[in-house]
Design an enzyme around this catalytic site. Structure first.
Site, PDB file in Angstrom:
ATOM      1  N   HIS A  77       0.866  -1.192   0.000  1.00 53.24           N
ATOM      2  CA  HIS A  77       0.000   0.000   0.000  1.00 53.24           C
ATOM      3  C   HIS A  77       0.897   1.235   0.000  1.00 53.24           C
ATOM      4  CE1 HIS A  77      -4.010   1.911   1.306  1.00 53.24           C
ATOM      5  NE2 HIS A  77      -3.191   2.895   0.974  1.00 53.24           N
ATOM      6  N   HIS A 135       1.440   4.901  -2.247  1.00 53.64           N
ATOM      7  CA  HIS A 135       0.998   5.830  -3.297  1.00 53.64           C
ATOM      8  C   HIS A 135       2.188   6.527  -3.938  1.00 53.64           C
ATOM      9  CE1 HIS A 135      -3.396   5.858  -2.262  1.00 53.64           C
ATOM     10  NE2 HIS A 135      -2.913   5.447  -1.097  1.00 53.64           N
ATOM     11  N   ASP A 194       2.263   9.405  -5.737  1.00 55.89           N
ATOM     12  CA  ASP A 194       2.325  10.863  -5.536  1.00 55.89           C
ATOM     13  C   ASP A 194       2.690  11.242  -4.098  1.00 55.89           C
ATOM     14  OD1 ASP A 194      -0.097   9.871  -4.696  1.00 55.89           O
ATOM     15  OD2 ASP A 194      -1.341  11.340  -5.759  1.00 55.89           O
ATOM     16  N   GLY A 244      -9.384   8.441  -1.990  1.00 61.00           N
ATOM     17  CA  GLY A 244      -9.950   9.787  -1.894  1.00 61.00           C
ATOM     18  C   GLY A 244     -10.757   9.993  -0.629  1.00 61.00           C
ATOM     19  N   HIS A 247      -9.930   1.475  -0.250  1.00 63.17           N
ATOM     20  CA  HIS A 247      -9.691   2.242   0.974  1.00 63.17           C
ATOM     21  C   HIS A 247     -11.023   2.328   1.713  1.00 63.17           C
ATOM     22  CE1 HIS A 247      -6.045   3.789  -0.979  1.00 63.17           C
ATOM     23  NE2 HIS A 247      -5.688   4.365   0.145  1.00 63.17           N
ATOM     24  N   GLU A 274     -11.361   4.162   6.990  1.00 64.76           N
ATOM     25  CA  GLU A 274     -10.269   5.076   7.361  1.00 64.76           C
ATOM     26  C   GLU A 274     -10.866   6.386   7.879  1.00 64.76           C
ATOM     27  OE1 GLU A 274      -7.996   6.474   4.021  1.00 64.76           O
ATOM     28  OE2 GLU A 274      -6.276   7.084   5.237  1.00 64.76           O
ATOM     29  N   ASP A 281       1.875   3.534   3.051  1.00 66.93           N
ATOM     30  CA  ASP A 281       0.875   4.452   2.511  1.00 66.93           C
ATOM     31  C   ASP A 281       1.557   5.531   1.668  1.00 66.93           C
ATOM     32  OD1 ASP A 281      -1.651   5.257   1.940  1.00 66.93           O
ATOM     33  OD2 ASP A 281      -2.095   6.196   3.861  1.00 66.93           O
TER      34      ASP A 281
HETATM   35 ZN    ZN Z   1      -3.723   4.916   0.834  1.00 64.44          ZN
END
Ligand code: ZN
Length: 324
Positions: free
Chosen positions: A5, A7, A9, A163, A190, A193, A270
Protein backbone atom coordinates in the site's frame (compact mmCIF):
# COMPACT_ATOMS: atom_id res chain seq x y z
CA UNK A 1 10.45 -6.38 3.09
CA UNK A 2 7.27 -5.88 1.08
CA UNK A 3 5.02 -2.83 0.67
CA UNK A 4 1.54 -3.40 -0.76
CA UNK A 5 0.00 0.00 0.00
CA UNK A 6 2.17 2.75 -1.38
CA UNK A 7 1.00 5.83 -3.30
CA UNK A 8 3.27 7.19 -6.00
CA UNK A 9 2.32 10.86 -5.54
CA UNK A 10 2.72 10.66 -1.75
CA UNK A 11 6.14 9.03 -1.96
CA UNK A 12 8.24 11.34 -4.16
CA UNK A 13 11.60 12.02 -2.55
CA UNK A 14 12.61 15.66 -2.06
CA UNK A 15 15.28 15.18 -4.77
CA UNK A 16 12.69 13.84 -7.19
CA UNK A 17 10.46 16.85 -6.47
CA UNK A 18 13.32 19.29 -7.07
CA UNK A 19 14.38 17.52 -10.27
CA UNK A 20 10.82 17.29 -11.63
CA UNK A 21 10.34 21.02 -11.03
CA UNK A 22 13.66 21.88 -12.68
CA UNK A 23 13.13 19.67 -15.75
CA UNK A 24 9.62 21.08 -16.32
CA UNK A 25 10.30 24.72 -15.40
CA UNK A 26 7.76 24.63 -12.56
CA UNK A 27 8.47 26.90 -9.59
CA UNK A 28 8.47 25.40 -6.10
CA UNK A 29 7.35 27.14 -2.88
CA UNK A 30 10.96 26.73 -1.70
CA UNK A 31 14.23 25.39 -3.11
CA UNK A 32 15.52 24.42 0.33
CA UNK A 33 14.96 20.70 1.03
CA UNK A 34 14.04 21.21 4.70
CA UNK A 35 11.49 23.94 3.87
CA UNK A 36 10.14 21.97 0.94
CA UNK A 37 9.49 19.05 3.25
CA UNK A 38 7.01 21.15 5.23
CA UNK A 39 4.85 21.41 2.08
CA UNK A 40 5.05 17.69 1.34
CA UNK A 41 4.83 16.00 4.74
CA UNK A 42 1.68 15.96 6.86
CA UNK A 43 3.56 15.98 10.17
CA UNK A 44 1.58 16.68 13.30
CA UNK A 45 -0.45 19.47 11.74
CA UNK A 46 -3.22 17.40 10.15
CA UNK A 47 -6.47 16.68 11.91
CA UNK A 48 -8.30 14.62 9.29
CA UNK A 49 -7.94 12.62 6.10
CA UNK A 50 -9.14 15.64 4.12
CA UNK A 51 -6.28 17.79 5.49
CA UNK A 52 -3.79 14.99 4.90
CA UNK A 53 -4.91 14.81 1.27
CA UNK A 54 -3.89 18.48 0.72
CA UNK A 55 -0.22 17.41 0.86
CA UNK A 56 -0.75 15.81 -2.56
CA UNK A 57 -1.41 19.10 -4.38
CA UNK A 58 2.25 19.90 -5.08
CA UNK A 59 3.36 16.39 -6.15
CA UNK A 60 0.38 16.10 -8.48
CA UNK A 61 1.25 19.45 -10.09
CA UNK A 62 4.64 17.95 -10.98
CA UNK A 63 3.22 14.70 -12.40
CA UNK A 64 1.24 15.88 -15.42
CA UNK A 65 3.25 14.36 -18.25
CA UNK A 66 4.35 10.92 -19.37
CA UNK A 67 8.02 11.78 -18.86
CA UNK A 68 7.39 13.01 -15.31
CA UNK A 69 5.37 9.92 -14.34
CA UNK A 70 7.93 7.51 -15.80
CA UNK A 71 10.76 9.33 -14.03
CA UNK A 72 8.90 9.39 -10.69
CA UNK A 73 8.10 5.66 -10.83
CA UNK A 74 11.70 4.84 -11.74
CA UNK A 75 13.08 6.96 -8.90
CA UNK A 76 10.61 5.44 -6.43
CA UNK A 77 11.78 1.96 -7.42
CA UNK A 78 15.38 3.05 -6.87
CA UNK A 79 14.36 4.19 -3.37
CA UNK A 80 12.46 0.97 -2.60
CA UNK A 81 15.46 -1.09 -3.64
CA UNK A 82 17.75 0.97 -1.42
CA UNK A 83 15.41 0.25 1.52
CA UNK A 84 15.65 -3.51 0.92
CA UNK A 85 12.10 -3.93 -0.40
CA UNK A 86 11.88 -7.02 -2.60
CA UNK A 87 8.33 -6.49 -3.85
CA UNK A 88 5.95 -3.53 -3.93
CA UNK A 89 2.58 -2.57 -5.34
CA UNK A 90 2.68 1.09 -6.29
CA UNK A 91 -0.67 2.80 -6.70
CA UNK A 92 -1.76 5.99 -8.41
CA UNK A 93 -4.90 7.42 -10.04
CA UNK A 94 -4.28 7.90 -13.77
CA UNK A 95 -7.16 10.42 -13.99
CA UNK A 96 -5.28 12.82 -11.67
CA UNK A 97 -2.43 13.09 -14.19
CA UNK A 98 -4.41 14.32 -17.20
CA UNK A 99 -4.59 18.06 -16.42
CA UNK A 100 -2.29 18.95 -19.31
CA UNK A 101 -4.29 16.93 -21.77
CA UNK A 102 -2.45 13.62 -21.49
CA UNK A 103 -4.72 10.56 -21.63
CA UNK A 104 -5.08 8.02 -18.82
CA UNK A 105 -3.82 5.34 -21.20
CA UNK A 106 -0.59 7.23 -21.95
CA UNK A 107 0.00 7.89 -18.25
CA UNK A 108 -0.44 4.18 -17.42
CA UNK A 109 1.95 3.20 -20.23
CA UNK A 110 4.51 5.70 -18.89
CA UNK A 111 4.22 4.28 -15.37
CA UNK A 112 4.66 0.74 -16.71
CA UNK A 113 7.78 1.92 -18.57
CA UNK A 114 9.09 3.33 -15.29
CA UNK A 115 8.52 -0.03 -13.58
CA UNK A 116 10.19 -1.97 -16.40
CA UNK A 117 13.21 0.34 -16.42
CA UNK A 118 13.41 0.24 -12.61
CA UNK A 119 13.27 -3.56 -12.56
CA UNK A 120 16.09 -3.72 -15.11
CA UNK A 121 18.34 -1.47 -13.05
CA UNK A 122 17.44 -2.47 -9.49
CA UNK A 123 16.95 -5.66 -7.57
CA UNK A 124 13.26 -5.31 -6.71
CA UNK A 125 9.94 -6.14 -8.38
CA UNK A 126 6.83 -3.95 -8.58
CA UNK A 127 3.31 -3.97 -9.94
CA UNK A 128 0.90 -1.06 -10.35
CA UNK A 129 -2.53 -0.66 -8.75
CA UNK A 130 -4.74 1.85 -10.57
CA UNK A 131 -6.86 3.97 -8.22
CA UNK A 132 -10.36 5.10 -8.95
CA UNK A 133 -11.21 8.33 -7.19
CA UNK A 134 -14.00 9.11 -4.76
CA UNK A 135 -15.42 12.30 -6.28
CA UNK A 136 -13.97 11.52 -9.72
CA UNK A 137 -16.31 11.54 -12.71
CA UNK A 138 -17.96 8.23 -13.39
CA UNK A 139 -16.57 8.30 -16.98
CA UNK A 140 -13.00 8.67 -15.69
CA UNK A 141 -13.46 5.93 -13.09
CA UNK A 142 -15.00 3.50 -15.58
CA UNK A 143 -12.17 4.23 -18.00
CA UNK A 144 -9.60 3.45 -15.28
CA UNK A 145 -11.24 0.07 -14.60
CA UNK A 146 -11.34 -0.79 -18.30
CA UNK A 147 -7.71 0.23 -18.75
CA UNK A 148 -6.69 -1.81 -15.70
CA UNK A 149 -8.29 -4.80 -17.38
CA UNK A 150 -6.39 -4.03 -20.60
CA UNK A 151 -3.03 -3.84 -18.80
CA UNK A 152 -3.70 -6.58 -16.21
CA UNK A 153 -0.68 -8.87 -16.03
CA UNK A 154 1.41 -6.42 -18.04
CA UNK A 155 2.50 -4.20 -15.18
CA UNK A 156 -0.93 -3.63 -13.60
CA UNK A 157 -2.20 -6.04 -10.94
CA UNK A 158 -5.41 -4.51 -9.51
CA UNK A 159 -7.66 -1.48 -9.00
CA UNK A 160 -8.42 0.53 -5.88
CA UNK A 161 -10.77 3.27 -4.68
CA UNK A 162 -9.08 6.25 -2.99
CA UNK A 163 -9.95 9.79 -1.89
CA UNK A 164 -12.26 11.52 0.56
CA UNK A 165 -14.16 8.64 2.17
CA UNK A 166 -16.06 10.88 4.58
CA UNK A 167 -17.51 12.88 1.66
CA UNK A 168 -18.09 10.17 -0.96
CA UNK A 169 -19.40 6.96 0.55
CA UNK A 170 -18.23 3.54 -0.65
CA UNK A 171 -21.81 2.58 -1.55
CA UNK A 172 -21.75 5.20 -4.35
CA UNK A 173 -19.30 3.00 -6.29
CA UNK A 174 -21.27 -0.24 -6.56
CA UNK A 175 -21.52 -0.19 -10.38
CA UNK A 176 -17.81 0.47 -10.71
CA UNK A 177 -16.87 -2.62 -8.74
CA UNK A 178 -19.55 -4.69 -10.45
CA UNK A 179 -17.67 -3.85 -13.63
CA UNK A 180 -14.32 -4.74 -12.02
CA UNK A 181 -15.76 -8.08 -10.88
CA UNK A 182 -17.19 -8.72 -14.36
CA UNK A 183 -13.72 -8.13 -15.80
CA UNK A 184 -12.18 -10.48 -13.15
CA UNK A 185 -10.05 -7.62 -11.87
CA UNK A 186 -8.72 -8.06 -8.34
CA UNK A 187 -9.39 -5.01 -6.20
CA UNK A 188 -8.66 -3.38 -2.90
CA UNK A 189 -10.72 -0.48 -1.48
CA UNK A 190 -9.69 2.24 0.97
CA UNK A 191 -12.40 1.80 3.61
CA UNK A 192 -12.91 2.34 7.32
CA UNK A 193 -10.27 5.08 7.36
CA UNK A 194 -12.45 8.20 7.53
CA UNK A 195 -15.82 6.42 7.66
CA UNK A 196 -17.28 3.67 9.84
CA UNK A 197 -17.62 -0.10 9.69
CA UNK A 198 -20.45 0.26 7.13
CA UNK A 199 -17.91 1.43 4.59
CA UNK A 200 -15.77 -1.68 5.13
CA UNK A 201 -18.82 -3.93 5.02
CA UNK A 202 -19.83 -2.42 1.67
CA UNK A 203 -16.30 -2.95 0.29
CA UNK A 204 -16.41 -6.58 1.46
CA UNK A 205 -19.85 -7.03 -0.16
CA UNK A 206 -18.47 -5.63 -3.43
CA UNK A 207 -15.89 -8.45 -3.38
CA UNK A 208 -12.75 -6.57 -2.33
CA UNK A 209 -9.89 -9.00 -1.74
CA UNK A 210 -8.08 -6.43 0.37
CA UNK A 211 -9.13 -3.42 2.44
CA UNK A 212 -6.94 -0.32 2.66
CA UNK A 213 -6.66 0.67 6.36
CA UNK A 214 -9.94 -0.94 7.51
CA UNK A 215 -9.54 0.63 10.96
CA UNK A 216 -13.28 0.94 11.61
CA UNK A 217 -13.85 -2.78 10.98
CA UNK A 218 -12.84 -3.31 14.60
CA UNK A 219 -16.20 -1.87 15.70
CA UNK A 220 -18.09 -4.84 14.28
CA UNK A 221 -17.37 -8.43 15.38
CA UNK A 222 -19.57 -9.92 12.66
CA UNK A 223 -17.66 -8.00 10.01
CA UNK A 224 -14.30 -9.10 11.46
CA UNK A 225 -15.46 -12.72 11.26
CA UNK A 226 -16.47 -12.24 7.64
CA UNK A 227 -13.09 -10.68 6.81
CA UNK A 228 -11.33 -13.62 8.44
CA UNK A 229 -13.57 -16.28 6.86
CA UNK A 230 -13.33 -14.76 3.37
CA UNK A 231 -9.52 -14.52 3.65
CA UNK A 232 -9.62 -10.77 3.04
CA UNK A 233 -6.40 -8.91 3.83
CA UNK A 234 -6.14 -5.61 5.63
CA UNK A 235 -3.44 -3.17 4.53
CA UNK A 236 -2.42 -1.38 7.74
CA UNK A 237 -0.47 1.89 7.59
CA UNK A 238 0.32 2.95 11.15
CA UNK A 239 1.88 6.43 10.74
CA UNK A 240 -0.73 7.46 8.23
CA UNK A 241 -3.57 6.34 10.54
CA UNK A 242 -2.14 8.48 13.34
CA UNK A 243 -1.81 11.51 11.06
CA UNK A 244 -5.33 11.27 9.63
CA UNK A 245 -6.66 10.64 13.16
CA UNK A 246 -8.13 7.30 12.07
CA UNK A 247 -6.66 6.08 15.37
CA UNK A 248 -6.01 8.18 18.45
CA UNK A 249 -2.72 6.57 19.46
CA UNK A 250 -0.53 3.66 18.48
CA UNK A 251 -1.61 1.42 21.36
CA UNK A 252 -5.21 1.63 20.16
CA UNK A 253 -4.39 0.54 16.62
CA UNK A 254 -6.65 -2.39 15.66
CA UNK A 255 -3.84 -4.33 13.95
CA UNK A 256 -3.36 -6.17 17.23
CA UNK A 257 -6.97 -7.35 17.20
CA UNK A 258 -6.81 -8.23 13.50
CA UNK A 259 -3.74 -10.42 13.98
CA UNK A 260 -5.05 -12.02 17.17
CA UNK A 261 -8.16 -13.04 15.23
CA UNK A 262 -5.98 -14.58 12.51
CA UNK A 263 -6.81 -11.94 9.89
CA UNK A 264 -4.21 -11.44 7.17
CA UNK A 265 -3.09 -7.96 8.25
CA UNK A 266 -0.02 -6.39 6.62
CA UNK A 267 2.28 -3.45 7.36
CA UNK A 268 2.70 -0.77 4.68
CA UNK A 269 3.84 2.85 4.37
CA UNK A 270 0.87 4.45 2.51
CA UNK A 271 2.93 7.56 1.61
CA UNK A 272 6.63 7.62 2.36
CA UNK A 273 6.94 11.39 1.92
CA UNK A 274 3.57 12.66 3.12
CA UNK A 275 3.79 10.41 6.19
CA UNK A 276 7.59 10.89 6.40
CA UNK A 277 8.20 7.18 6.89
CA UNK A 278 9.82 4.03 5.56
CA UNK A 279 8.73 0.39 5.76
CA UNK A 280 11.45 -0.15 8.38
CA UNK A 281 9.98 2.63 10.51
CA UNK A 282 6.48 1.16 10.19
CA UNK A 283 7.78 -2.23 11.29
CA UNK A 284 9.46 -0.57 14.28
CA UNK A 285 6.14 1.06 15.21
CA UNK A 286 4.46 -2.32 14.88
CA UNK A 287 7.01 -3.78 17.31
CA UNK A 288 5.87 -1.18 19.86
CA UNK A 289 2.33 -2.56 19.56
CA UNK A 290 3.11 -6.29 19.37
CA UNK A 291 6.72 -6.97 20.29
CA UNK A 292 6.07 -10.72 20.52
CA UNK A 293 4.55 -11.16 17.05
CA UNK A 294 7.05 -12.84 14.66
CA UNK A 295 8.11 -10.56 11.79
CA UNK A 296 8.31 -13.63 9.49
CA UNK A 297 4.55 -14.14 9.91
CA UNK A 298 3.87 -10.51 9.03
CA UNK A 299 6.01 -10.85 5.92
CA UNK A 300 4.20 -14.06 5.03
CA UNK A 301 0.87 -12.18 5.35
CA UNK A 302 2.20 -9.71 2.77
CA UNK A 303 3.26 -12.51 0.41
CA UNK A 304 -0.17 -14.15 0.75
CA UNK A 305 -1.97 -10.84 0.20
CA UNK A 306 0.00 -9.69 -2.86
CA UNK A 307 -1.85 -9.48 -6.18
CA UNK A 308 0.53 -11.95 -7.84
CA UNK A 309 0.31 -15.57 -9.00
CA UNK A 310 1.43 -18.61 -7.00
CA UNK A 311 4.77 -18.84 -8.84
CA UNK A 312 5.58 -15.26 -7.94
CA UNK A 313 4.59 -15.94 -4.33
CA UNK A 314 6.93 -18.94 -4.23
CA UNK A 315 9.70 -16.79 -5.68
CA UNK A 316 9.19 -14.20 -2.92
CA UNK A 317 9.17 -16.96 -0.31
CA UNK A 318 12.46 -18.33 -1.53
CA UNK A 319 13.90 -14.82 -1.54
CA UNK A 320 12.98 -14.33 2.08
CA UNK A 321 13.97 -17.90 2.88
CA UNK A 322 10.50 -18.90 3.99
CA UNK A 323 8.68 -22.07 3.17
CA UNK A 324 5.62 -21.46 0.95
ZN1 ZN B 1 -3.72 4.92 0.83
Amino acid sequence: MIDLHLHLDGSLSINTVINLAKIQGISLPSEKPEELKTYLAAGEKTSSLNEYLRCFDLPLKLLQSETAVEYAVYELIRELDSQGIIYSEIRFAPQLHTENGCTQQKIIKAAIKGVERGERDFNTRSNLILCDMRGGSSEANILTVNLASEFLGGGVCAVDLAGAEAVYSTSMYRELFELAAKLSLPFTIHAGEAAGADSVRTAVDFGARRIGHGVAAVEDDGLLKKIKDYGISIECCLSSNLQTRAVRNLKQHPIKRFLQLGINATINTDNMTVSDTTIKRELDLFTEIMPEFPKERLLMNSVNSAFINENEKRRLCSLIALKP
